[in-house]
Enzyme design. Structure first.
Site, PDB file in Angstrom:
ATOM      1  N   GLY A 109      53.128  -4.564  29.780  1.00 34.13           N
ATOM      2  CA  GLY A 109      54.553  -5.714  29.654  1.00 34.13           C
ATOM      3  C   GLY A 109      55.662  -4.911  29.757  1.00 34.13           C
ATOM      4  O   GLY A 109      55.992  -3.962  28.640  1.00 34.13           O
TER       5      GLY A 109
ATOM      6  N   ARG B 150      62.755  -9.345  25.821  1.00 31.29           N
ATOM      7  CA  ARG B 150      63.910 -10.032  24.632  1.00 31.29           C
ATOM      8  C   ARG B 150      63.937  -8.489  24.011  1.00 31.29           C
ATOM      9  O   ARG B 150      64.774  -8.502  22.550  1.00 31.29           O
ATOM     10  CB  ARG B 150      63.052 -10.443  23.976  1.00 31.29           C
ATOM     11  CG  ARG B 150      63.127 -11.783  24.532  1.00 31.29           C
ATOM     12  CD  ARG B 150      62.802 -13.108  24.333  1.00 31.29           C
ATOM     13  NE  ARG B 150      60.665 -12.585  24.431  1.00 31.29           N
ATOM     14  CZ  ARG B 150      60.420 -13.692  24.059  1.00 31.29           C
ATOM     15  NH1 ARG B 150      59.799 -14.203  22.617  1.00 31.29           N
ATOM     16  NH2 ARG B 150      58.635 -13.046  24.047  1.00 31.29           N
TER      17      ARG B 150
ATOM     18  N   GLY C  13      51.179 -19.628  20.999  1.00 32.32           N
ATOM     19  CA  GLY C  13      50.216 -20.376  21.703  1.00 32.32           C
ATOM     20  C   GLY C  13      49.794 -21.032  20.735  1.00 32.32           C
ATOM     21  O   GLY C  13      49.755 -20.693  19.512  1.00 32.32           O
TER      22      GLY C  13
ATOM     23  N   GLU D  32      49.941 -22.457  26.079  1.00 33.32           N
ATOM     24  CA  GLU D  32      51.280 -21.831  25.572  1.00 33.32           C
ATOM     25  C   GLU D  32      52.544 -22.951  24.778  1.00 33.32           C
ATOM     26  O   GLU D  32      52.680 -24.045  25.441  1.00 33.32           O
ATOM     27  CB  GLU D  32      51.724 -21.396  26.692  1.00 33.32           C
ATOM     28  CG  GLU D  32      50.625 -20.181  26.737  1.00 33.32           C
ATOM     29  CD  GLU D  32      50.352 -19.120  25.622  1.00 33.32           C
ATOM     30  OE1 GLU D  32      51.635 -18.027  25.128  1.00 33.32           O
ATOM     31  OE2 GLU D  32      49.194 -18.844  25.814  1.00 33.32           O
TER      32      GLU D  32
ATOM     33  N   ARG E 118      63.530  24.462   4.377  1.00 33.40           N
ATOM     34  CA  ARG E 118      62.901  24.337   5.879  1.00 33.40           C
ATOM     35  C   ARG E 118      61.713  24.697   5.949  1.00 33.40           C
ATOM     36  O   ARG E 118      60.865  25.920   5.279  1.00 33.40           O
ATOM     37  CB  ARG E 118      64.149  24.726   6.379  1.00 33.40           C
ATOM     38  CG  ARG E 118      65.404  24.424   6.162  1.00 33.40           C
ATOM     39  CD  ARG E 118      66.483  25.509   7.022  1.00 33.40           C
ATOM     40  NE  ARG E 118      66.238  25.422   8.464  1.00 33.40           N
ATOM     41  CZ  ARG E 118      66.348  26.400   9.517  1.00 33.40           C
ATOM     42  NH1 ARG E 118      68.004  27.275   8.311  1.00 33.40           N
ATOM     43  NH2 ARG E 118      66.367  27.126  10.399  1.00 33.40           N
TER      44      ARG E 118
ATOM     45  N   ASN F 107      65.302  36.926  -9.665  1.00 35.23           N
ATOM     46  CA  ASN F 107      67.152  36.132  -9.928  1.00 35.23           C
ATOM     47  C   ASN F 107      68.146  35.873  -8.374  1.00 35.23           C
ATOM     48  O   ASN F 107      69.042  37.314  -8.474  1.00 35.23           O
ATOM     49  CB  ASN F 107      67.833  36.437 -11.138  1.00 35.23           C
ATOM     50  CG  ASN F 107      68.801  35.340 -11.984  1.00 35.23           C
ATOM     51  OD1 ASN F 107      69.496  35.063 -10.472  1.00 35.23           O
ATOM     52  ND2 ASN F 107      68.952  34.756 -12.626  1.00 35.23           N
TER      53      ASN F 107
ATOM     54  N   ASN G  74      70.010  36.658   8.238  1.00 28.63           N
ATOM     55  CA  ASN G  74      68.372  37.420   8.557  1.00 28.63           C
ATOM     56  C   ASN G  74      68.211  37.673  10.117  1.00 28.63           C
ATOM     57  O   ASN G  74      67.588  37.759  10.725  1.00 28.63           O
ATOM     58  CB  ASN G  74      67.483  36.234   8.693  1.00 28.63           C
ATOM     59  CG  ASN G  74      68.033  34.959   9.245  1.00 28.63           C
ATOM     60  OD1 ASN G  74      68.781  34.303   9.111  1.00 28.63           O
ATOM     61  ND2 ASN G  74      67.374  33.827   9.148  1.00 28.63           N
ATOM     62  N   TYR G  75      69.782  37.436  10.954  1.00 31.68           N
ATOM     63  CA  TYR G  75      70.022  36.747  12.096  1.00 31.68           C
ATOM     64  C   TYR G  75      70.941  37.732  12.864  1.00 31.68           C
ATOM     65  O   TYR G  75      71.777  37.736  11.793  1.00 31.68           O
ATOM     66  CB  TYR G  75      70.275  35.358  12.625  1.00 31.68           C
ATOM     67  CG  TYR G  75      70.431  35.055  14.138  1.00 31.68           C
ATOM     68  CD1 TYR G  75      69.039  35.216  14.386  1.00 31.68           C
ATOM     69  CD2 TYR G  75      71.454  34.116  14.674  1.00 31.68           C
ATOM     70  CE1 TYR G  75      69.233  35.687  16.304  1.00 31.68           C
ATOM     71  CE2 TYR G  75      71.072  34.115  16.169  1.00 31.68           C
ATOM     72  CZ  TYR G  75      70.386  34.268  16.833  1.00 31.68           C
ATOM     73  OH  TYR G  75      70.722  33.980  18.225  1.00 31.68           O
TER      74      TYR G  75
ATOM     75  N   ARG H 179      81.380  48.262  -3.587  1.00 29.89           N
ATOM     76  CA  ARG H 179      82.705  47.605  -3.890  1.00 29.89           C
ATOM     77  C   ARG H 179      83.941  48.852  -3.801  1.00 29.89           C
ATOM     78  O   ARG H 179      83.367  49.712  -4.635  1.00 29.89           O
ATOM     79  CB  ARG H 179      82.201  46.643  -5.044  1.00 29.89           C
ATOM     80  CG  ARG H 179      83.141  45.878  -5.384  1.00 29.89           C
ATOM     81  CD  ARG H 179      83.330  45.211  -6.800  1.00 29.89           C
ATOM     82  NE  ARG H 179      81.613  44.464  -7.363  1.00 29.89           N
ATOM     83  CZ  ARG H 179      81.180  44.480  -8.631  1.00 29.89           C
ATOM     84  NH1 ARG H 179      81.527  45.359  -9.668  1.00 29.89           N
ATOM     85  NH2 ARG H 179      80.177  44.293  -8.954  1.00 29.89           N
TER      86      ARG H 179
HETATM   87  C1  UD1 Z   1      50.265 -14.412  23.764  1.00 26.66           C
HETATM   88  C2  UD1 Z   1      49.501 -15.611  24.522  1.00 26.66           C
HETATM   89  C3  UD1 Z   1      49.645 -16.971  22.992  1.00 26.66           C
HETATM   90  C4  UD1 Z   1      50.050 -15.926  21.570  1.00 26.66           C
HETATM   91  C5  UD1 Z   1      50.900 -14.841  21.876  1.00 26.66           C
HETATM   92  C6  UD1 Z   1      50.879 -13.692  20.501  1.00 26.66           C
HETATM   93  C7  UD1 Z   1      48.655 -15.781  26.352  1.00 26.66           C
HETATM   94  C8  UD1 Z   1      49.231 -16.849  27.808  1.00 26.66           C
HETATM   95  N1  UD1 Z   1      49.244 -15.578  25.685  1.00 26.66           N
HETATM   96  O1  UD1 Z   1      51.700 -14.878  24.151  1.00 26.66           O
HETATM   97  O2  UD1 Z   1      49.078 -17.597  23.349  1.00 26.66           O
HETATM   98  O3  UD1 Z   1      50.038 -16.428  20.603  1.00 26.66           O
HETATM   99  O4  UD1 Z   1      50.429 -13.770  23.088  1.00 26.66           O
HETATM  100  O5  UD1 Z   1      51.473 -12.721  19.703  1.00 26.66           O
HETATM  101  O6  UD1 Z   1      47.949 -14.816  26.099  1.00 26.66           O
HETATM  102  N2  UD1 Z   1      50.777  -7.839  28.758  1.00 26.66           N
HETATM  103  C9  UD1 Z   1      50.131  -7.304  29.357  1.00 26.66           C
HETATM  104  N3  UD1 Z   1      50.506  -7.367  31.556  1.00 26.66           N
HETATM  105  C10 UD1 Z   1      50.710  -9.158  31.402  1.00 26.66           C
HETATM  106  C11 UD1 Z   1      51.171 -10.025  30.540  1.00 26.66           C
HETATM  107  C12 UD1 Z   1      51.899  -8.914  28.889  1.00 26.66           C
HETATM  108  O7  UD1 Z   1      49.930  -5.999  29.387  1.00 26.66           O
HETATM  109  O8  UD1 Z   1      51.332  -9.041  32.642  1.00 26.66           O
HETATM  110  C13 UD1 Z   1      50.706  -7.441  27.139  1.00 26.66           C
HETATM  111  C14 UD1 Z   1      52.380  -7.468  26.676  1.00 26.66           C
HETATM  112  O9  UD1 Z   1      52.619  -5.964  27.023  1.00 26.66           O
HETATM  113  C15 UD1 Z   1      51.656  -7.575  25.174  1.00 26.66           C
HETATM  114  C16 UD1 Z   1      50.741  -8.385  25.467  1.00 26.66           C
HETATM  115  O10 UD1 Z   1      49.841  -8.498  27.054  1.00 26.66           O
HETATM  116  O11 UD1 Z   1      51.697  -6.486  24.808  1.00 26.66           O
HETATM  117  C17 UD1 Z   1      51.042  -9.818  25.033  1.00 26.66           C
HETATM  118  O12 UD1 Z   1      51.789 -10.754  26.045  1.00 26.66           O
HETATM  119  P1  UD1 Z   1      53.525 -11.360  26.028  1.00 26.66           P
HETATM  120  O13 UD1 Z   1      54.166 -11.797  27.474  1.00 26.66           O
HETATM  121  O14 UD1 Z   1      53.923 -10.850  24.807  1.00 26.66           O
HETATM  122  O15 UD1 Z   1      52.374 -12.719  25.211  1.00 26.66           O
HETATM  123  P2  UD1 Z   1      53.343 -14.099  24.187  1.00 26.66           P
HETATM  124  O16 UD1 Z   1      53.631 -14.600  25.437  1.00 26.66           O
HETATM  125  O17 UD1 Z   1      53.690 -13.236  23.036  1.00 26.66           O
END
Ligand code: UD1
Ligand code: CA
Length: 454
Positions: free
Chosen positions: A11, A15, A137, A152, A331, A375, A384-385, A438
């Site tokens: 993902g 946000r 969820g 969800e 260092r 001392n 040194n450089y 000196r």
């Molecule tokens: C998900 C869960 C939710 C849970 C929450 C906990 C699902 C549908 N929902 O929601 O029930 O309460 O996590 O934190 O599973 N990712 C991928 N590929 C994708 C989508 C997501 O690799 O196509 C990865 C994201 O990078 C992330 C993780 O999966 O690391 C969770 O994805 P995110 O979109 O944050 O899910 P939530 O909406 O938080």
């Protein structure tokens, strides 16, 4: 059953409002994903897979290990879709443990308990009751308290939104079952994504048991979606690390004002004042005291040594009964032998300071080897450089270097030698003699200061 672990990390993390992929944001100085990989490794899986997508190059460069299978999810169509990408890489007789790259504090013990709750014909999921379940969820149970679905937040009814038991996202699914059931997961939901969570309702219908392990440790399952949650997770991590240090025998003047970005081991009766940052591997021996506002990285500090406030120490070995600081900078390559003393505004680099030797004020000692009981006067600089190369300074036992001396390397100062203050030494100085460069002091009688022009 074999164990296959899948870490979802494809993902974007919209946000976070960041150009960096979300799982690369750091907790305790390391990417979140690295924490999850570490925990995953502690379970000794047969297969360890990371699903990557956004910022693949950055993610792959930051995480190494030949035990990792990288699987790309080119388009992020949901958590179920992400897990489906790994099917070609796993055997049907394995348990599939799904972890999240953005849930970094999950602990080995919790996962082991979850794994014990699953087998070929059951799913285990990790849930938690939260006073504020917003964003997660929800776990839906029937009248006999059995888990029947996960809904969800965005798809939940008002009634379901009131449920306080949330899905951590972490789940164990028999691989053969996921393979057979995945084609039945659709994307007919608010987000039009293939939800991994939909597997629960399908499994219930297919007669599999769904077991929820309800953890009361909510920080462990905290997911990071924005920088506020990132900061919250960081504080939880630090709180835990501070507790560990205190358990191991250190006194923390304020456990909420210490930052541990690596591994710190402490002996008995270590005292650490406020606002100290540790990075990498740090070892503090018995009775070591660390003053406020120090940064200590990849270093050993041995028994009964006192590091005063505002020191920065990196890749250094500090002996027993030494005194360092305040305001000293050691260092990389600095080695202080026992009873050595480094005072304020002293910088050392690639320097060995012998037993009982003192560099008390305002000096730079680089590429140098100092014998015992040397001392070094205030303001002494090892030059040194030469603008192109580094050269070495050697100072014998019991030498005394007068204040404001420039030692132009390569140069050797003999044992017991004395260097007169204010000298510029570019030739070796013999043992047990006074060497100085000196100009003779003179007084111009009757000399007048210039006067301002009218
Ligand atoms: C998900 C869960 C939710 C849970 C929450 C906990 C699902 C549908 N929902 O929601 O029930 O309460 O996590 O934190 O599973 N990712 C991928 N590929 C994708 C989508 C997501 O690799 O196509 C990865 C994201 O990078 C992330 C993780 O999966 O690391 C969770 O994805 P995110 O979109 O944050 O899910 P939530 O909406 O938080
Ligand atoms: Ca999330």
């Amino acid at each position: 059953m074999k164990l296959s672990i899948v870490i979802l990390a494809a993902g974007k993390g919209t946000r976070m409002r960041s150009n960096l992929p979300k799982v690369m944001h750091s907790v305790a100085g390391r990417p979140m994903l690295a924490h999850v990989v570490n925990t995953a490794r502690s379970l000794k899986p047969d297969t360890l897979i990371i699903v990557h997508g956004h910022g693949s190059d950055i993610v792959k460069a930051a995480i190494d290990g030949e035990d990792i299978t990288w699987v790309e999810q080119a388009e992020q169509l949901g958590t179920g879709h992400a897990v489906a990408q790994v099917l070609p890489h796993i055997d049907d007789d394995s348990a599939l443990l799904v972890l999240y790259g953005d849930v970094p504090l999950i602990q080995t013990q919790t996962l082991n308990e979850l794994l014990r709750m699953s087998d070929e014909s059951s799913i285990a999921l990790l849930s938690c009751e939260l006073a504020d379940p917003d964003g997660y969820g929800r776990i839906v149970r029937n009248n006999s308290e059995q888990v029947i679905a996960i809904v969800e937040q965005k798809d939940a009814s008002l009634q379901q939104l009131a449920i306080e038991e949330i899905n951590s996202g972490i789940m164990v699914i028999p691989a053969h079952y996921f393979r057979s059931a995945y084609p039945r997961i659709g994307a007919a939901n608010t987000q039009q994504e293939y939800y991994l969570t939909d597997i629960v309702e399908l499994a219930v219908r297919d007669g599999l048991a769904v077991n929820a392990s309800v953890t009361d440790d909510e920080d462990e399952i905290l997911g990071v979606n924005d920088r506020i949650q990132l900061a919250t997770v960081e504080r939880y991590y630090q709180e835990r690390a501070a507790w560990q240090l205190m358990t191991d025998g250190a006194t923390l003047i304020d456990p909420s004002r210490i930052d541990i970005r690596g591994e710190v081991s402490v002996g008995y009766d270590v005292v650490i004042d406020v606002n100290v940052i540790f990075e990498g591997k740090v070892r503090l021996g018995d009775g070591v005291t660390i003053g406020s506002n120090c940064i200590i990285k990849n270093s050993n500090v041995n028994t009964n040594t006192n590091i005063d406030s505002h020191c920065v120490i990196e890749d250094a070995i500090v002996g027993e009964n030494c005194n360092v600081g305040p305001y000293a900078r050691l260092r990389p390559g600095t080695v202080l032998k026992d009873n050595a003393k480094i005072g304020n505004f002293v910088e050392t680099k690639n320097a060995e300071i012998g037993v009982g030797s003192k560099v008390n004020h305002l000096s730079y000692i680089g590429d140098s080897v100092l014998g015992n009981n040397v001392n070094i006067g205030a303001g002494t600089i090892t030059c040194n450089y030469d603008g192109a190369n580094k050269h070495k300074t050697t100072i014998g036992d019991n030498a005394f270097i007068g204040s404001n001396t420039a030692l132009v390397a390569p140069v050797k100062i003999g044992k017991g030698a004395t260097i007169g203050a204010g000298s510029t030494i570019n030739k070796d100085a013999p043992d047990d003699e006074l060497t100085l460069t000196r100009a003779k002091q003179s007084t111009l009688r009757g000399w007048q200061r210039p006067k301002k022009n009218k």
